[in-house]
Design a protein around this motif. Structure first.
Motif, PDB file in Angstrom:
ATOM      1  N   SER B  11       0.803  -1.155   0.029  1.00 44.00           N
ATOM      2  CA  SER B  11       0.075   0.104  -0.071  1.00 44.00           C
ATOM      3  C   SER B  11       0.977   1.286  -0.132  1.00 44.00           C
ATOM      4  O   SER B  11       0.580   2.211  -0.641  1.00 44.00           O
ATOM      5  CB  SER B  11      -0.706  -0.210   1.260  1.00 44.00           C
ATOM      6  N   ILE B  12       1.729   1.308   0.671  1.00 42.84           N
ATOM      7  CA  ILE B  12       2.769   2.554   0.734  1.00 42.84           C
ATOM      8  C   ILE B  12       3.574   2.725  -0.518  1.00 42.84           C
ATOM      9  O   ILE B  12       3.545   3.616  -0.882  1.00 42.84           O
ATOM     10  CB  ILE B  12       3.760   2.248   2.001  1.00 42.84           C
ATOM     11  N   LEU B  13       3.912   1.510  -1.165  1.00 44.78           N
ATOM     12  CA  LEU B  13       4.323   1.722  -2.426  1.00 44.78           C
ATOM     13  C   LEU B  13       3.355   2.289  -3.465  1.00 44.78           C
ATOM     14  O   LEU B  13       3.937   3.185  -4.090  1.00 44.78           O
ATOM     15  CB  LEU B  13       4.957   0.319  -2.947  1.00 44.78           C
ATOM     16  N   LEU B  16       3.425   5.951  -3.410  1.00 42.71           N
ATOM     17  CA  LEU B  16       4.637   6.439  -4.036  1.00 42.71           C
ATOM     18  C   LEU B  16       4.698   6.739  -5.412  1.00 42.71           C
ATOM     19  O   LEU B  16       6.019   7.182  -5.772  1.00 42.71           O
ATOM     20  CB  LEU B  16       5.689   6.083  -3.314  1.00 42.71           C
ATOM     21  N   ALA B  17       4.132   6.008  -6.211  1.00 40.12           N
ATOM     22  CA  ALA B  17       4.331   5.781  -7.822  1.00 40.12           C
ATOM     23  C   ALA B  17       4.727   7.110  -8.305  1.00 40.12           C
ATOM     24  O   ALA B  17       5.418   7.035  -9.162  1.00 40.12           O
ATOM     25  CB  ALA B  17       2.949   5.113  -8.232  1.00 40.12           C
ATOM     26  N   PRO B  18       3.959   8.356  -7.850  1.00 40.43           N
ATOM     27  CA  PRO B  18       4.482   9.442  -8.676  1.00 40.43           C
ATOM     28  C   PRO B  18       5.492   9.863  -8.305  1.00 40.43           C
ATOM     29  O   PRO B  18       6.069  11.048  -8.925  1.00 40.43           O
ATOM     30  CB  PRO B  18       3.141  10.358  -8.931  1.00 40.43           C
ATOM     31  N   TYR B  19       6.173   9.566  -7.079  1.00 43.66           N
ATOM     32  CA  TYR B  19       7.415  10.503  -6.623  1.00 43.66           C
ATOM     33  C   TYR B  19       8.827   9.599  -6.585  1.00 43.66           C
ATOM     34  O   TYR B  19       8.889   8.505  -6.730  1.00 43.66           O
ATOM     35  CB  TYR B  19       7.060  10.764  -4.987  1.00 43.66           C
ATOM     36  N   ARG B  20       9.767  10.614  -6.556  1.00 45.96           N
ATOM     37  CA  ARG B  20      11.082  10.115  -6.729  1.00 45.96           C
ATOM     38  C   ARG B  20      11.682  10.120  -5.357  1.00 45.96           C
ATOM     39  O   ARG B  20      12.457   9.169  -5.071  1.00 45.96           O
ATOM     40  CB  ARG B  20      11.841  10.796  -7.801  1.00 45.96           C
ATOM     41  N   LYS B  21      11.626  11.141  -4.721  1.00 43.84           N
ATOM     42  CA  LYS B  21      12.387  11.296  -3.452  1.00 43.84           C
ATOM     43  C   LYS B  21      11.760  11.292  -2.342  1.00 43.84           C
ATOM     44  O   LYS B  21      10.990  12.010  -2.273  1.00 43.84           O
ATOM     45  CB  LYS B  21      13.477  12.849  -3.696  1.00 43.84           C
ATOM     46  N   MET B  52      11.580  -3.427  -3.268  1.00 43.58           N
ATOM     47  CA  MET B  52      10.283  -3.381  -3.984  1.00 43.58           C
ATOM     48  C   MET B  52      10.109  -2.559  -5.222  1.00 43.58           C
ATOM     49  O   MET B  52       9.594  -2.922  -6.242  1.00 43.58           O
ATOM     50  CB  MET B  52       9.098  -3.241  -2.764  1.00 43.58           C
ATOM     51  N   ALA B  53      10.474  -1.435  -4.721  1.00 39.29           N
ATOM     52  CA  ALA B  53      10.352  -0.438  -5.781  1.00 39.29           C
ATOM     53  C   ALA B  53      10.961  -0.673  -7.036  1.00 39.29           C
ATOM     54  O   ALA B  53      10.311  -0.767  -8.457  1.00 39.29           O
ATOM     55  CB  ALA B  53      10.663   0.890  -5.488  1.00 39.29           C
ATOM     56  N   ALA B  54      12.083  -1.168  -6.994  1.00 34.42           N
ATOM     57  CA  ALA B  54      12.987  -1.519  -8.115  1.00 34.42           C
ATOM     58  C   ALA B  54      12.390  -2.751  -8.819  1.00 34.42           C
ATOM     59  O   ALA B  54      12.353  -2.633 -10.131  1.00 34.42           O
ATOM     60  CB  ALA B  54      14.513  -2.009  -7.604  1.00 34.42           C
ATOM     61  N   ASP B  55      11.735  -3.836  -8.059  1.00 38.43           N
ATOM     62  CA  ASP B  55      11.144  -4.769  -8.669  1.00 38.43           C
ATOM     63  C   ASP B  55      10.066  -4.491  -9.615  1.00 38.43           C
ATOM     64  O   ASP B  55       9.758  -4.894 -10.651  1.00 38.43           O
ATOM     65  CB  ASP B  55      10.642  -5.771  -7.494  1.00 38.43           C
ATOM     66  N   LYS B  56       9.427  -3.329  -9.204  1.00 37.87           N
ATOM     67  CA  LYS B  56       8.409  -2.783 -10.078  1.00 37.87           C
ATOM     68  C   LYS B  56       8.649  -1.745 -11.051  1.00 37.87           C
ATOM     69  O   LYS B  56       7.954  -1.229 -11.805  1.00 37.87           O
ATOM     70  CB  LYS B  56       7.064  -1.891  -9.113  1.00 37.87           C
ATOM     71  N   LYS B  85      15.130  18.550  -0.042  1.00 36.18           N
ATOM     72  CA  LYS B  85      13.714  18.381   0.311  1.00 36.18           C
ATOM     73  C   LYS B  85      13.391  17.085  -0.512  1.00 36.18           C
ATOM     74  O   LYS B  85      13.566  17.074  -1.715  1.00 36.18           O
ATOM     75  CB  LYS B  85      12.702  19.641  -0.092  1.00 36.18           C
ATOM     76  N   PRO B  86      12.727  16.417   0.161  1.00 33.11           N
ATOM     77  CA  PRO B  86      11.929  15.171  -0.632  1.00 33.11           C
ATOM     78  C   PRO B  86      10.712  15.584  -1.397  1.00 33.11           C
ATOM     79  O   PRO B  86      10.010  16.727  -1.307  1.00 33.11           O
ATOM     80  CB  PRO B  86      11.359  14.285   0.609  1.00 33.11           C
ATOM     81  N   ASP B  87      10.157  14.790  -2.277  1.00 27.95           N
ATOM     82  CA  ASP B  87       9.007  14.983  -3.050  1.00 27.95           C
ATOM     83  C   ASP B  87       7.764  14.615  -2.149  1.00 27.95           C
ATOM     84  O   ASP B  87       6.619  14.997  -2.317  1.00 27.95           O
ATOM     85  CB  ASP B  87       8.739  14.383  -4.478  1.00 27.95           C
TER      86      ASP B  87
END
Lengths: 333, 226, 658
Positions: B11-13, B16-21, B52-56, B85-87
């Motif tokens: 869910s958390i991931l 974060l789909a549209p964000y990088r940092k 997990m992000a890399a996997d996706k 600053k983070p996104d």
């Protein structure tokens, strides 16, 4: 068994149930489960079936949190056919505003008997094959005892819970409450019954009784407190259909205690004879309950088997039902 | 403490789909104490999320930081100071902290990394139970310290209801019947008569959330501007 | 964690807890203040007069407006009337005996320390009276009775003093060694004036400082001229110059090698000298004596172009061509002192090729075992307080040696010193003028050797002590209790608290106003020495004293406001707090719980309050507390009374029980 206190009081609501109880005769109420649909004929058919065999008919209110045709609508259907209903109100689905509003609405149709109960938690609705609405937000704005007090205030003071006056005076209600007559720590069940009576419960319908000895014991303690003179207790009888049903109730239904002997008795009977045996058991229970001092009547619950009720009532020697003045459908001073 | 439970990592991931940092912000208070969102858990997330992000096939840069408490801005501010600053920020504090972040962070999106469950206490290591519903008008004086609103499924004030069986609630055989607990407590204190004679009137829910979002304002503590 | 040294304490050679005694004075606890000083300094009265106060040089207030008058405050407490001290119980002699040569500040300090450790101590003094060089300080700076007071207090601990006993003449070192003394500490000082190889030196009215001052002290007639030239730029030169003025010399001029900026004498002394009409000629050195009829008629001075080289070593350079003749019928040389080492002749104590005693300056030891040195004889010229510190060191080394056989110097202290005030906090501080020392006007002083500095009265002392910034005195935040509620962080008027998971207070910034401690919900903060328990005790004691009466009113006076005329309601309970910012709601509630219905808080006006922004907050919180109390005691009132700006002559600092 008539009780002097009640007999002496003037009629509170004038409902048929009240009149029967006042007359000192053993009252009979039975239960109708409304359909999970909007077809009024189900209610009407069941009502017609039972009208001569009970003094008033309870209609459950979204029992086990399953959405069914509402109790107050079903009560209207009944009363319009000259059948006296006992409207059931849970605290689960409505806040005090809605409850009072529904009571006024019901009273406008001449509905007088109201049973105040907490109501099963919404998680119950998703049992067996049903999905129910376990995620619904429950209300429980007031509890059942507060509900009793609220209705009493409406009736006797003509005031809403918040203090505003009810136009042209309050509704004439015969207020009922439920009772689970089992032994519990601190004898809390008796204490709670006392609270319900103190709050204004005119009649009580108990959870199904199978263990007569235990019930005798708790009735004795209730009598010690004089509760039987201040309210009318109708003992509940749930008509068993099978040993399995008895076992299920013993293990899973709160407040119902089934003695082993009874389960064995049902188990010892052939499947196709089980229902007959169940009726027999019910009749015996009613007869035994009639003997107990302080029990003013019986509340027969034949779940999805309303047809069993007439035979039981007849076999218990409770047919015909007494003649009392009919319930007046419209409001009367 | 406020008991929270970490959301599933998927869910958390998904947030974060549209964000990088992304900054994973842990809270050193309640969230840490119930092992859901403290430094340790945040760092665990910081390890797992990028994998997990890399996997996706997501390009995700994750940094973790924890502050003493997210619900006081002074603790958070230094963590977010600086140019990098983070996104987006995933907050592992309870909803109070997450909300405060959102109130302050403007252009930086804030996501909840936990589900905020209840006000509760530890009953055993790793076990917390709801004890208080924050109704704003405490009745514990009349129920011997056990909350009928939080610990009774129906929030009955004059209980128990008929659904109580062997001290357990009808909704779940593992759930204690709050009212039986109250009765037992009254009995132990020799106060059963009090309980028997106490009728609690319908509650004024206005002090609870039902009365609207609540606020406490202590004028005596207000710090005057110089 | 140990709190850092405040700069004043760090600067003091004996580490006087200056901040503590100043604060005790500010709170009216004078006796206790004196005890704090006495704990480390056997010469409190003397130092209160003549100490060179390195503490004041480092006082952080100096960067703000002016250093706190630490010496004057010390003088103040040494002068207070105290109840006669109970007869001191003497420490029994349980260890061996030690001989100390010289009853000056270093000798007497070593003597006291060793006596208190249980040694038997005998002090041998060359002169007829103890005190060493302190005796030669002019009486207008150090009255006889003051010196005597301190010396007698030291000797009263059971120290044997033998005057008129000079080592090398009346008794030899070997005699002492044979006499069973386990150690001998020579604190003979620098008893000789340096001379100059100038012809005419030693003639009448061309003298050195020490013999001159000895004569003055002894009351011997001193031949003086009408015009005197004093050669030298140190405090001794100033002493001589100002003494000459009092002896009737009409014109006194000081000439020294140092430039004006380099003059070693203190600014106060130079100012005093100037007020007394003494002329100053910096950057001049004697070249030759001018004579007339065999008497000294003046000096020809030559220009000094440089005194110290670029490595700060003494390396004077002159311009002999640039000369100036100064007429004088009296010349006094005060160009330094030297020790008299004649006593070492025939003794095992060795001298080096330059005639100086061979000594280890770290260990105070000489070439002879069990013979030690302390004070100026070891270290060269220094101040009284340095001599006191040195005597202490020597005593510690001797004791260590006698107990363990090991020669070890006391380990250096490894405590941080409070840093400078951060600018942001600095800018928020009030400027408060230093209380002037009442003085006899310049011309009137010369009539005699009476003291011309009159000392602070109580009002002045309280006010001056109130200027102390409480450097490094708090708060300490108990990490375990701290709930990180951020209240202290947000409240501190000087932004002195930072967030580092738990709250951490910056010692450089805190002025010990006490706001954080008063409001901390966990009671995790203590500031300075003020504690809730203390105030509770004060309240309880005062209420006790009032019994059987139950006072209805309480007057809580801020220590800094106490100097002004405050009300004197005899029926009220009178309490003292260091500042209203220290008062917590709990404190007021305690009063209210004990029957107090009227609370009056006397505080400084916001313009004068040292903790002005904190004061506002304190008022807010205390008012709210009383509001809350009204739920229980509806008649309770609180009033904030601003103390007048005018200092009273006899301030009603009364009813303050410590």
């Amino acid at each position: 068994m008539p009780s002097l206190d009640i007999a002496a009081k003037p009629l509170i609501s004038g409902s048929r149930l009240e009149r029967v109880l006042r007359s000192g005769q053993f009252a009979v109420t039975a239960e109708i489960g409304p359909p999970p649909g909007c077809d009024p004929s189900v209610v009407v058919t069941k009502g017609d079936l039972l009208r001569s065999y009970a003094d008033a008919l309870n209609i459950t209110d979204n029992q086990t949190a399953v959405v069914r045709l509402s109790s107050n609508a079903a009560a209207v259907l009944l009363i319009q056919r000259g059948i006296e209903p006992v409207m059931q109100m849970t605290c689960r689905d409505r806040n005090r505003i809605a409850i009072q509003s529904d009571v006024l609405g019901a009273a406008s149709f001449g509905i007088r008997n109201c049973l105040c109960i907490a109501g099963d938690h919404q998680s119950f609705g998703a049992a067996g094959k049903l999905k129910g609405h376990p995620g619904a937000k429950n209300v429980y704005d007031v509890d059942s005892i507060q509900l009793v007090a609220m209705l009493k205030k409406m009736r006797d003071e003509g005031l809403l819970e918040g203090g505003d006056a009810i136009e042209h005076g309050g509704p004439r209600l015969f207020i009922g409450a439920a009772w689970t007559p089992v032994k519990e720590v601190g004898d809390i069940r008796v204490l709670r019954l006392a609270k319900k009576v103190a709050a204004g419960a005119d009649f009580i319908q108990t959870q199904g009784v199978y263990d007569i000895e235990e019930f005798k014991g708790i009735m004795s303690r209730a009598r010690d407190r004089g509760l039987h003179t201040r309210t009318c207790i109708l003992a509940g009888v749930i008509v068993p259909k099978s040993a399995g049903m008895l076992r299920y109730m013993q293990s899973s239904v709160a407040g119902v205690k089934v003695p082993d002997a009874l389960i064995q008795r049902m188990a010892g009977v052939k499947k196709d004879k089980a229902r007959e045996e169940g009726k027999k058991i019910s009749v015996e229970l009613i007869q035994q309950l009639r003997e107990i001092e302080g029990v003013s009547g019986v509340h027969i619950q034949a779940i999805e088997w309303e047809e069993a009720v007439p035979d039981i009532v007849k076999a218990a020697g409770l047919f015909p039902r007494p003649e009392v003045e009919a319930a007046v459908p419209s409001r009367e001073p | 403490m406020i008991v929270v439970r970490r959301k599933p990592i998927e869910s958390i991931l998904a947030f974060l789909a549209p964000y990088r940092k992304v900054l994973l912000l842990g809270c050193g208070s309640c969230a840490a104490v119930c092992f859901a969102g403290g430094e340790k858990e945040t760092e665990e997330m910081a390890c797992l999320l990028p994998v997990m992000a890399a996997d996706k096939g997501m390009d995700l840069e994750v940094r973790a930081a924890t502050c003493q408490r997210v619900c006081d801005w002074e603790f958070v501010e230094p963590v977010l100071a600086g140019d990098d600053k983070p996104d987006a920020v995933v907050s592992f504090s309870c909803g109070a902290g997450t909300n405060l972040l959102a109130d302050h962070l403007g252009a930086i999106r804030v996501f909840p990394g936990v589900d905020t469950l209840f006000i509760g206490a530890t009953t055993e290591h790793g076990q917390w139970q709801e004890m208080c519903s924050g109704c704003g008008d405490c009745v514990l004086d009349r129920t011997f310290g056990i909350c009928p609103i939080a610990r009774c499924s129906k929030s009955i004030l004059n209980g128990p209801c008929g659904g109580s069986k062997d001290g357990k609630c009808e909704i779940n055989p593992e759930t204690d019947c709050g009212w039986i607990k109250i009765v037992e407590r009254a009995q132990a204190l020799g106060k059963l008569d009090d309980l028997a004679s106490t009728y609690i009137a319908p509650k004024n829910w206005a002090s609870s959330h039902h009365g609207g979002p609540r606020r406490v304002k202590r004028e005596d503590l207000k710090i005057a501007k110089p | 964690m140990e709190r850092p040294f405040p700069p004043c304490q760090a600067a003091c050679p004996v580490r006087t807890d200056t901040r503590e005694y100043v604060n005790l004075i500010a709170w009216g606890r004078f006796e206790e203040a004196l005890q704090v000083i006495r704990k480390v300094n056997p010469f409190p009265s003397v130092c209160g007069r003549i100490c060179q106060h390195p503490c004041e040089a480092k006082c952080r207030r100096g960067a703000l407006d002016a250093a706190v008058a630490l010496k004057e405050l010390k003088r103040f407490v040494t002068e207070i009337e105290t109840a006669p001290a109970p007869a001191m119980e003497l420490v029994p002699v349980t260890r061996g005996k030690i001989a100390i040569v010289g009853a000056g500040p270093s000798g007497l300090t070593a003597a006291q320390d060793l006596r208190e450790m249980g040694y038997g101590v005998t002090v041998l003094e060359r002169l007829a009276h103890p005190g060493g060089m302190l005796n030669l300080i002019p009486k207008y700076r150090l009255p006889e009775r003051i010196l005597r007071k301190d010396v007698e207090a030291i000797l009263a601990r059971g120290i044997e003093l033998k005057c008129n006993c000079e080592i090398g003449r009346d008794v030899q070192l070997s005699d002492l060694q044979a006499d069973g003394y386990q150690a001998i500490i020579v604190c003979a000082g620098l008893s000789r004036s340096r001379g100059l190889a100038l012809p005419g030196f030693g003639a009448e009215r061309f003298v050195a400082a020490i013999p001159l001052m000895m004569d003055v002290w002894a009351g011997n007639p001193v031949p003086v001229g009408r015009k005197a030239l004093v050669i030298g730029g140190g405090n001794v030169a100033v002493d001589v110059a100002r003494t000459l003025r009092r002896l009737g010399v009409e014109q006194v001029t000081m000439a020294c090698m140092e430039s004006h900026a380099e003059i070693p004498a203190s600014e106060e002394e130079i100012a005093a000298a100037t007020e007394e009409g003494i002329g100053l000629m910096p950057s001049w050195a004697p070249k030759r004596v001018l004579k007339k009829d065999g008497h000294v008629a003046g000096l020809e001075l030559m220009r000094v172009t440089r005194v110290f080289d670029d490595k700060k070593r003494f390396s004077p350079q002159y311009d002999p061509a640039h000369v100036k003749a100064v007429a004088a019928d009296m010349v006094v040389l005060t160009i330094g002192q030297a020790g008299d080492t004649s006593w070492t002749l025939g003794s095992p104590v060795k001298l080096d090729r330059r005639g100086r005693i061979v000594a280890d300056r770290e260990l105070h030891s000489t070439s002879e075992p069990r013979v030690f040195l302390a004070g100026e004889v070891l270290n060269g010229p220094g101040s009284a307080i340095q001599a006191i510190a040195d005597g202490r060191r020597a005593a510690a080394i001797v004791d260590q040696f006698l107990r363990t056989g090991i020669m070890k110097s006391p380990p250096p202290e490894d405590r941080a010193i409070v840093g400078e005030f951060p600018k942001a906090a600095h800018d928020k501080l009030h400027r408060l003028d230093r209380m002037p020392m009442p003085q006899v006007p310049g011309p009137e002083r010369l009539a005699g050797f009476h003291e011309h500095e009159l000392g602070y009265d109580q009002a002045a002392a309280l006010t001056e002590a109130g200027r102390c910034l409480n450097c490094g005195s708090g708060p300490t935040i108990d990490e375990v209790k701290c709930a990180s509620c951020l209240a202290c962080f947000r409240l501190c008027p000087l932004d002195g608290i930072t967030i580092q998971k738990k709250m951490v207070a910056a010692p450089e910034t805190c002025q010990a106003c006490g706001l954080c401690a008063a409001e901390c919900p966990q009671g995790a903060i203590t500031v300075g020495h003020w504690t809730r328990e203390q105030f509770r005790e004060q309240i309880d004691r005062n209420l006790d004293v009032a019994r059987p009466a139950r006072p209805r009113a309480a007057v809580v006076t801020c220590a800094h406001a106490a100097t002004s005329k405050s009300e004197s309601d005899a029926a009220a309970v009178h309490l003292r707090v260091p500042c209203v910012t220290h008062l917590a709601a709990r404190d007021l509630l305690r009063l209210i719980a004990n029957g107090i219905e009227e609370i009056r808080v006397v505080l400084c006006s916001p313009a004068a309050c040292k903790h002005a922004s904190g004061q506002q907050r304190a008022k807010q919180v205390l008012t709210a507390a009383v509001q809350r109390a009204r739920a229980v005691r509806p008649k309770v009132t609180i009033e904030f009374v601003e103390a007048g700006q005018v200092l009273s002559e006899s301030p009603s600092v009364q009813g303050v029980s410590q």
